[in-house]
Enzyme design. Structure first.
Site, PDB file in Angstrom:
ATOM      1  NE  ARG A  12      92.137  37.445 -29.128  1.00 25.41           N
ATOM      2  CZ  ARG A  12      93.234  37.457 -28.670  1.00 25.41           C
ATOM      3  NH1 ARG A  12      93.366  36.589 -27.528  1.00 25.41           N
ATOM      4  NH2 ARG A  12      94.242  38.108 -29.158  1.00 25.41           N
ATOM      5  CB  SER A 138      96.905  43.044 -14.108  1.00 29.48           C
ATOM      6  OG  SER A 138      97.491  41.831 -13.860  1.00 29.48           O
ATOM      7  CE1 TYR A 150      98.857  43.143 -19.004  1.00 33.65           C
ATOM      8  CE2 TYR A 150      99.570  42.323 -16.762  1.00 33.65           C
ATOM      9  CZ  TYR A 150      98.817  42.260 -17.946  1.00 33.65           C
ATOM     10  OH  TYR A 150      97.278  42.072 -17.664  1.00 33.65           O
ATOM     11  CB  ALA A 151     104.287  45.316 -13.335  1.00 33.72           C
ATOM     12  CB  ALA A 153     100.926  49.162 -18.545  1.00 38.19           C
ATOM     13  CE  LYS A 154      96.461  45.482 -17.473  1.00 39.54           C
ATOM     14  NZ  LYS A 154      95.313  45.914 -18.262  1.00 39.54           N
TER      15      LYS A 154
END
Ligand code: NAP
Length: 249
Positions: A12, A138, A150-151, A153-154
């Site tokens: 998706r 991102s 998340y930051a 990781a990105k």
């Protein structure tokens, strides 16, 4: 030229749009996600256009699952020379409330997942003397409240991408990162739910802050990925392209 592409997290959202876009460009596409059955709609949409796609179930953070998925894809569709590391999750929380599990889960899928997938596929690219790797970063790589995991990781995806570009360039392989801003998918729908805001209101509020005056779509991101995958992008490597409706540093 027809090639074999793998798009992870392609059941998706951005991954599905990217799989469709690469298939439309003539590539045979492995639509990889945690659950092969969840890939059925993406595969059906590609086949309805007369193109080739296969559903593949694998957890990108599981080395054995990655190895068998890449072997299955190679036997079925041919050696993969295009890889889009798109699979991702969010586990948002402010730092003081973030659990170790939420930290580990996010780094595991994005970073370990991209590492394992790239390591499993790179030999095929080196053998072919041609390859394209596109990693999803991102705008959160620049820092975002509630997204320490998340930051990290990105931002890590960007360092990973630049290193791949340096190591693999001599084999005809490019590596680039696409860093989306706000894109309307299930991932951002989940964020709106967590904040208790109707998704339409969330999109409208985000659009006010975006110079082009709208939220992004999965197709906006797929177009950037397709650009890096193209034959004529062979001298562009180690770059980060923000797809955010405005400038980001
Ligand atoms: P999405 O709609 O949540 O789709 C992500 C897909 O990845 C899902 O189908 C998910 O499967 C799959 N996935 C999760 N963990 C996996 C694993 N371990 N192995 C294989 N597949 C896995 O997300 P999206 O919004 O399209 O985002 C795609 C990518 O773009 C992500 O890397 C995301 O971080 C990045 N991104 C998104 C935005 C945005 O605004 N949406 C902005 C910047 C960057 P399940 O459904 O089974 O969990």
């Amino acid at each position: 030229m027809t090639r074999t592409a793998i798009v992870t997290g392609a059941a998706r959202g951005i991954g599905a749009a990217t799989a469709r876009r690469l298939a439309a460009a003539g590539h045979a596409v492995a639509v990889l996600d945690l659950d092969a059955a969840a890939c059925a709609d993406t595969v059906a949409a590609i086949e309805a256009d007369g193109r080739v796609a296969r559903a593949v179930g694998a957890d990108v953070s599981d080395a054995a699952a990655v190895a068998s998925a890449v072997a299955e894809i190679t036997a079925d569709l041919g050696a993969p020379t295009i890889l889009v590391n798109n699979a991702g999750i969010i586990r948002d929380n402010l730092l003081f409330k973030m659990s170790e599990d939420d930290w580990d889960a996010v780094l595991r899928v994005h970073l370990r997942g991209a590492f394992l997938m790239t390591q499993a596929v790179q030999a095929h690219m080196v053998d072919a003397g041609w390859g394209r790797i596109v990693n999803l970063s991102s705008t959160s790589a620049l820092g975002n409240r509630g997204q320490a995991n998340y930051a990290a990781a990105k931002a890590g995806m960007q360092g990973f991408t630049k290193t791949l570009a340096i190591e693999l360039g001599r084999y005809g392989v490019t590596a680039n990162a696409v860093a989306p801003g706000f894109i309307q998918t299930d991932m951002t729908r989940a964020t709106a739910e967590r904040l208790g805001v109707p998704f339409e209101d969330f999109v409208a509020a985000m659009a006010k802050e975006i110079p082009v005056g709208r939220g992004g779509t999965p197709d906006d991101v797929a177009a950037a990925v397709a650009f890096f995958v193209g034959d004529d992008a062979g001298f562009i490597s180690g770059q980060v392209l923000y797809v955010a409706g405005g400038p980001k540093a």
